[in-house]
Design an enzyme around this catalytic site. Structure first.
Site, PDB file in Angstrom:
ATOM      1  CD  GLU A   1       9.330  -1.440  -6.805  1.00 12.61           C
ATOM      2  OE1 GLU A   1       8.218  -1.518  -7.664  1.00 12.61           O
ATOM      3  OE2 GLU A   1       8.668  -2.755  -6.335  1.00 12.61           O
ATOM      4  CD  GLN A  17      -3.986  -8.724  -9.310  1.00 13.80           C
ATOM      5  OE1 GLN A  17      -4.399  -7.923  -8.450  1.00 13.80           O
ATOM      6  NE2 GLN A  17      -3.754  -8.011 -10.141  1.00 13.80           N
ATOM      7  CB  VAL A  61      -0.704  -0.045   0.957  1.00 17.98           C
ATOM      8  CG1 VAL A  61      -1.747  -0.659   0.937  1.00 17.98           C
ATOM      9  CG2 VAL A  61      -0.474  -0.012   2.514  1.00 17.98           C
ATOM     10  N   GLY A  62       1.571   1.129  -1.214  1.00 18.68           N
ATOM     11  CA  GLY A  62       2.882   2.332  -0.694  1.00 18.68           C
ATOM     12  C   GLY A  62       2.461   3.417  -0.756  1.00 18.68           C
ATOM     13  CD  GLU A 119       1.143  -2.767 -11.704  1.00 20.02           C
ATOM     14  OE1 GLU A 119       2.523  -2.749 -12.017  1.00 20.02           O
ATOM     15  OE2 GLU A 119       0.632  -1.421 -11.259  1.00 20.02           O
TER      16      GLU A 119
END
Length: 420
Positions: free
Chosen positions: A189, A270, A170-171, A320
């Site tokens: 990242e 996903q 969870v950047g 993405e």
């Protein structure tokens, strides 16, 4: 048993003599979570639960942070340990991982669905090499002396930042939270929508092999995924033909079978997202060359998928996907493809395929990415810094550059009493 296009998953390997620890590891001890909550981890190839994992709460995190702070106190044994001994401990950890490499690779494969040979030869190998690389750095982090006027001497030293937390995935939320708090240092990242540029003079079979390695490694669940492949018009049709043949040759099956090169997605959420994006590609006019379907009902397998005729405005070109989907575009000239490659909010990695090294270097300079590979893909090394431009992150991991993220530079200036 591994098969091409159909999955028959055997019973997973069992290591009855090797325990699995689903507890929280805090201060060198195993703990039950403070509130006793757990969550299941499921083998995505079979749908069978592996075990229940203890779910950490705020109190558990606080306990871990306090233990880490205590280890960093000046009176603590770790802080007093000489730097060479710290390096030996990192080497010992690498030795232990190497000793249990088969077991750890098997757990990784059971937990994530990544083919065993990838877990063993890439993930575990990379972990071991990275530990050994930084073990060599423990006694080589040097300061500098600076020339100032004759009455002073100045030098620098590097001191540890202190407790660091690694949180996945969870950047962006971390970045936003840190911006509202007390200037905590954050390295991130994040994601990528990574361009590969294939010129007509390239070794086409090599370019197909490397871009598909990038597209389908770990079933596309990789921040470095080669998700946008730009191919020069004169070789476009041949590149697509070779790519389809290569994708169809991938062996889908039990990730623990060494013959398997393509496993399941990591979870149902996903899986569903990837299938929705595949459907969007078809609806928006991209040509589905192969794949695009779920393989069977027992696991979360999606066929390796190749789209041609992809246009820059399509969702599969902009979002993405994080799945086994290769999108192939065509281009006419160099300025055009540079603009299109850079036309994204991301900037993690990119690749160039050409036999002309002058062009390779000029294109590498023009691409807005933290890493550019030439005639290769996913060539990651402990010695080489890794990180992104734009929304792909802050700071760098790996290599000497990463050390700056974890140290503070202190300048010390001394007044000299005797002037000659």
């Amino acid at each position: 048993m591994a098969t091409n296009g159909k999955v028959s998953v055997r019973n997973s390997m069992r290591f009855k003599s090797d325990p699995i620890f689903p507890q929280l590891f805090i201060n060198n001890e195993w703990h039950i979570s403070s509130k006793g909550r757990t969550f299941p981890t499921v083998n995505p190839a079979t749908g069978v639960k592996i075990c229940d994992i203890q779910e950490a709460d705020k109190a558990d995190v606080d306990k871990a942070v306090e233990a880490a702070k205590a280890a960093g106190e000046r009176s603590a044994p770790w802080r007093k340990m000489d730097v060479s001994s710290r390096g030996r401990l990192l080497h010992k950890l690498a030795d232990l991982i190497e000793r249990d490499r088969v077991f750890l690779a098997t757990l990784e494969t059971m937990d994530t669905g990544k083919p065993f040979l990838q877990s063993f030869f890439i993930d575990l190998d990379g972990s071991i090499k990275t530990l050994r690389y930084y073990a060599g750095w423990t006694d080589k982090i040097h300061g500098k002396t600076m020339p100032v006027d004759d009455s002073f001497m100045s030098f620098t030293k590097h001191e540890p930042v202190g407790v660091c937390g690694a949180i996945i995935p969870v950047g962006q939320l971390i970045k936003e939270t840190a911006a509202r708090s007390n200037l905590k240092r954050v390295t991130l990242e994040l994601g990528g929508k990574n361009p590969c540029i294939v010129f007509a003079d390239s070794d086409l079979r090599l370019a197909v092999e490397e871009t598909q390695k990038g597209a389908f490694y770990n079933q596309g669940q990789c921040c470095t995924a080669a998700s946008r492949v730009f191919v020069e018009e004169s070789v476009y049709e041949e590149f697509v033909r070779l790519s389809v043949a290569s994708a169809k040759s991938l062996v889908t099956g039990d990730p623990l079978d060494p013959r398997t090169s393509h496993g399941p997605q990591i979870d149902r959420k996903q899986f569903d997202k990837i299938m929705q994006l595949i459907e969007s590609g078809k609806k928006e006019g991209a040509l589905l060359e192969c794949g695009g379907r779920a393989v069977d009902d027992t696991g979360l397998f999606i066929q390796p998928t190749v789209f041609s005729g992809v246009k820059d405005h399509m969702r599969i070109a902009k979002e993405e996907i994080f799945g086994p989907v290769q999108c192939i575009f065509s281009f006419k000239c160099l300025p055009e493809v540079i603009d299109r490659a850079n036309s994204t909010k991301y900037g993690l990695v990119a690749a160039v395929f050409t036999k002309d090294m002058d062009r390779a270097l000029s294109v590498s300079s023009a691409l807005e990415a933290g890493t550019v590979w030439v005639n290769c893909y996913n060539a990651l090394h402990a010695q080489t810094p890794f990180g992104g431009y734009k929304m792909s992150g802050n700071g760098r991991e790996l290599g000497e550059y990463a050390l700056a993220e974890y140290t503070e530079v202190k300048a010390i200036t001394i007044k000299l009493s005797n002037n000659l």
